[in-house]
Write a protein that holds these residues in place. Structure first.
Motif, PDB file in Angstrom:
ATOM      1  N   ALA A  57     -11.699 -26.376   1.461  1.00 23.18           N
ATOM      2  CA  ALA A  57     -12.522 -25.177   1.595  1.00 23.18           C
ATOM      3  C   ALA A  57     -11.623 -23.964   1.386  1.00 23.18           C
ATOM      4  O   ALA A  57     -10.443 -23.987   1.733  1.00 23.18           O
ATOM      5  CB  ALA A  57     -13.168 -25.131   2.969  1.00 23.18           C
ATOM      6  N   THR A  58     -12.182 -22.907   0.806  1.00 25.35           N
ATOM      7  CA  THR A  58     -11.384 -21.716   0.528  1.00 25.35           C
ATOM      8  C   THR A  58     -12.063 -20.462   1.064  1.00 25.35           C
ATOM      9  O   THR A  58     -13.272 -20.420   1.231  1.00 25.35           O
ATOM     10  CB  THR A  58     -11.154 -21.533  -0.984  1.00 25.35           C
ATOM     11  N   ALA A  59     -11.236 -19.465   1.305  1.00 25.72           N
ATOM     12  CA  ALA A  59     -11.704 -18.120   1.642  1.00 25.72           C
ATOM     13  C   ALA A  59     -10.959 -17.176   0.717  1.00 25.72           C
ATOM     14  O   ALA A  59      -9.743 -17.288   0.562  1.00 25.72           O
ATOM     15  CB  ALA A  59     -11.416 -17.788   3.101  1.00 25.72           C
ATOM     16  N   VAL A  60     -11.687 -16.267   0.082  1.00 29.42           N
ATOM     17  CA  VAL A  60     -11.090 -15.372  -0.906  1.00 29.42           C
ATOM     18  C   VAL A  60     -11.137 -13.945  -0.382  1.00 29.42           C
ATOM     19  O   VAL A  60     -12.169 -13.483   0.111  1.00 29.42           O
ATOM     20  CB  VAL A  60     -11.835 -15.475  -2.257  1.00 29.42           C
ATOM     21  N   ILE A  61     -10.000 -13.263  -0.499  1.00 33.95           N
ATOM     22  CA  ILE A  61      -9.894 -11.857  -0.113  1.00 33.95           C
ATOM     23  C   ILE A  61      -9.429 -11.094  -1.348  1.00 33.95           C
ATOM     24  O   ILE A  61      -8.429 -11.459  -1.975  1.00 33.95           O
ATOM     25  CB  ILE A  61      -8.891 -11.665   1.041  1.00 33.95           C
ATOM     26  N   ASN A  62     -10.159 -10.056  -1.702  1.00 38.61           N
ATOM     27  CA  ASN A  62      -9.809  -9.240  -2.864  1.00 38.61           C
ATOM     28  C   ASN A  62      -9.248  -7.902  -2.401  1.00 38.61           C
ATOM     29  O   ASN A  62      -9.814  -7.273  -1.505  1.00 38.61           O
ATOM     30  CB  ASN A  62     -11.038  -9.006  -3.752  1.00 38.61           C
ATOM     31  N   VAL A  63      -8.150  -7.492  -3.052  1.00 40.00           N
ATOM     32  CA  VAL A  63      -7.560  -6.184  -2.800  1.00 40.00           C
ATOM     33  C   VAL A  63      -7.546  -5.449  -4.136  1.00 40.00           C
ATOM     34  O   VAL A  63      -6.845  -5.837  -5.065  1.00 40.00           O
ATOM     35  CB  VAL A  63      -6.134  -6.299  -2.223  1.00 40.00           C
ATOM     36  N   ILE A  64      -8.362  -4.402  -4.226  1.00 42.18           N
ATOM     37  CA  ILE A  64      -8.453  -3.605  -5.437  1.00 42.18           C
ATOM     38  C   ILE A  64      -7.250  -2.656  -5.496  1.00 42.18           C
ATOM     39  O   ILE A  64      -6.779  -2.203  -4.449  1.00 42.18           O
ATOM     40  CB  ILE A  64      -9.779  -2.801  -5.455  1.00 42.18           C
ATOM     41  N   LYS A  65      -6.774  -2.347  -6.671  1.00 38.02           N
ATOM     42  CA  LYS A  65      -5.576  -1.518  -6.788  1.00 38.02           C
ATOM     43  C   LYS A  65      -5.751  -0.124  -6.204  1.00 38.02           C
ATOM     44  O   LYS A  65      -4.771   0.545  -5.898  1.00 38.02           O
ATOM     45  CB  LYS A  65      -5.097  -1.450  -8.231  1.00 38.02           C
ATOM     46  N   THR A  66      -6.991   0.294  -5.968  1.00 35.54           N
ATOM     47  CA  THR A  66      -7.232   1.573  -5.284  1.00 35.54           C
ATOM     48  C   THR A  66      -7.055   1.446  -3.761  1.00 35.54           C
ATOM     49  O   THR A  66      -7.084   2.440  -3.057  1.00 35.54           O
ATOM     50  CB  THR A  66      -8.647   2.095  -5.584  1.00 35.54           C
ATOM     51  N   GLY A  67      -6.898   0.221  -3.274  1.00 38.87           N
ATOM     52  CA  GLY A  67      -6.672  -0.014  -1.852  1.00 38.87           C
ATOM     53  C   GLY A  67      -7.865  -0.607  -1.107  1.00 38.87           C
ATOM     54  O   GLY A  67      -7.759  -0.947   0.061  1.00 38.87           O
ATOM     55  N   THR A  68      -8.979  -0.787  -1.791  1.00 39.96           N
ATOM     56  CA  THR A  68     -10.164  -1.348  -1.153  1.00 39.96           C
ATOM     57  C   THR A  68      -9.961  -2.841  -0.895  1.00 39.96           C
ATOM     58  O   THR A  68      -9.469  -3.548  -1.767  1.00 39.96           O
ATOM     59  CB  THR A  68     -11.408  -1.132  -2.031  1.00 39.96           C
ATOM     60  N   ILE A  69     -10.369  -3.293   0.287  1.00 38.77           N
ATOM     61  CA  ILE A  69     -10.227  -4.705   0.677  1.00 38.77           C
ATOM     62  C   ILE A  69     -11.625  -5.265   0.925  1.00 38.77           C
ATOM     63  O   ILE A  69     -12.410  -4.686   1.669  1.00 38.77           O
ATOM     64  CB  ILE A  69      -9.386  -4.836   1.958  1.00 38.77           C
ATOM     65  N   TYR A  70     -11.922  -6.403   0.316  1.00 35.44           N
ATOM     66  CA  TYR A  70     -13.198  -7.064   0.589  1.00 35.44           C
ATOM     67  C   TYR A  70     -13.072  -8.552   0.382  1.00 35.44           C
ATOM     68  O   TYR A  70     -12.150  -9.064  -0.146  1.00 35.44           O
ATOM     69  CB  TYR A  70     -14.350  -6.480  -0.239  1.00 35.44           C
ATOM     70  N   PHE A 101       0.861  -1.177   0.000  1.00 36.50           N
ATOM     71  CA  PHE A 101       0.000   0.000   0.000  1.00 36.50           C
ATOM     72  C   PHE A 101       0.902   1.233   0.000  1.00 36.50           C
ATOM     73  O   PHE A 101       1.762   1.381   0.870  1.00 36.50           O
ATOM     74  CB  PHE A 101      -0.907   0.012   1.235  1.00 36.50           C
ATOM     75  N   SER A 102       0.704   2.099  -0.970  1.00 32.42           N
ATOM     76  CA  SER A 102       1.503   3.322  -1.088  1.00 32.42           C
ATOM     77  C   SER A 102       1.057   4.351  -0.057  1.00 32.42           C
ATOM     78  O   SER A 102      -0.096   4.354   0.379  1.00 32.42           O
ATOM     79  CB  SER A 102       1.353   3.920  -2.485  1.00 32.42           C
ATOM     80  N   VAL A 103       1.968   5.257   0.287  1.00 30.51           N
ATOM     81  CA  VAL A 103       1.636   6.299   1.262  1.00 30.51           C
ATOM     82  C   VAL A 103       0.636   7.288   0.680  1.00 30.51           C
ATOM     83  O   VAL A 103       0.495   7.418  -0.550  1.00 30.51           O
ATOM     84  CB  VAL A 103       2.908   7.030   1.746  1.00 30.51           C
ATOM     85  N   LEU A 104      -0.030   7.984   1.553  1.00 31.21           N
ATOM     86  CA  LEU A 104      -0.979   9.049   1.223  1.00 31.21           C
ATOM     87  C   LEU A 104      -2.109   8.603   0.310  1.00 31.21           C
ATOM     88  O   LEU A 104      -2.479   9.286  -0.635  1.00 31.21           O
ATOM     89  CB  LEU A 104      -0.236  10.247   0.621  1.00 31.21           C
ATOM     90  N   ALA A 105      -2.676   7.430   0.592  1.00 28.55           N
ATOM     91  CA  ALA A 105      -3.884   6.933  -0.065  1.00 28.55           C
ATOM     92  C   ALA A 105      -3.767   6.841  -1.578  1.00 28.55           C
ATOM     93  O   ALA A 105      -4.705   7.116  -2.296  1.00 28.55           O
ATOM     94  CB  ALA A 105      -5.083   7.779   0.327  1.00 28.55           C
TER      95      ALA A 105
END
Length: 173
Positions: free
Chosen positions: A160-173, A136-140
């Motif tokens: 069994a799996t668990a999936v975590i997505n990290v969008i390049k804008t920094g959003t995590i879901y 994650f880059s500084v300053l959002a």
């Protein structure tokens, strides 16, 4: 077992009463006891299997939740440009780096990298998909990835799996 005596009065056709003494034993037969033990064993075995499956699902869910929380922590530290002890020069960002069975939160500095904390995955859970690290880059400014990252945690034995997505804008879901 103990004996119980019952006195049974019976009336016959000629209206005379006869007293018959009978002795009955109370208790359970061997067959009844074996059936109860067998049923109890089946119910108990089913409960153990269900509890073990529940425990495995909870372990995977907890590992995914902890990873999401730590990804959010790295994002927050990068957003606020928070340096950790040992980061003497310019802070470039915060990185979550994955290795076999664990991951580390690292302050990514110009000259040196400083490990903030390391977390081991629970036994039987491995990271099977996604990049080897997320920075994650500084300053959002989001992540340094060219595309979105998908992190997959897999539980051995059940797959069994668990999936975590990290969008390049920094959003995590």
């Amino acid at each position: 077992m103990h004996n119980l005596k019952f006195t049974i009065l019976r009336k016959f056709r000629n209206s005379k009463f006869y007293i018959l003494n009978s002795t009955f034993q109370s208790g359970f037969t061997l067959i009844e006891v074996i059936i109860v033990i067998a049923i109890t064993g089946i119910v108990f075995a089913g409960g153990i299997v269900n509890f073990r499956d529940f425990d495995r699902r909870q372990s995977l869910s907890q590992a995914a939740t902890t990873l999401k929380r730590d990804l959010d922590l790295a994002r927050t530290k990068a957003f606020t440009s928070e340096k950790t002890t040992g980061c003497t020069n310019t802070l470039v960002g915060w990185r979550v780096a994955f290795s076999a069975g664990s991951y580390s939160l690292i302050a990514d500095c110009d000259v040196n990298d400083v490990t903030f904390k390391t977390v081991n995955f629970p036994t039987g859970i491995t990271k099977t998909g996604g990049a080897s690290s997320v920075t994650f880059s500084v300053l959002a400014r989001g992540t340094t990835s060219a595309s979105n990252d998908t992190i997959t945690l897999t539980q051995q034995g059940t797959n069994a799996t668990a999936v975590i997505n990290v969008i390049k804008t920094g959003t995590i879901y």
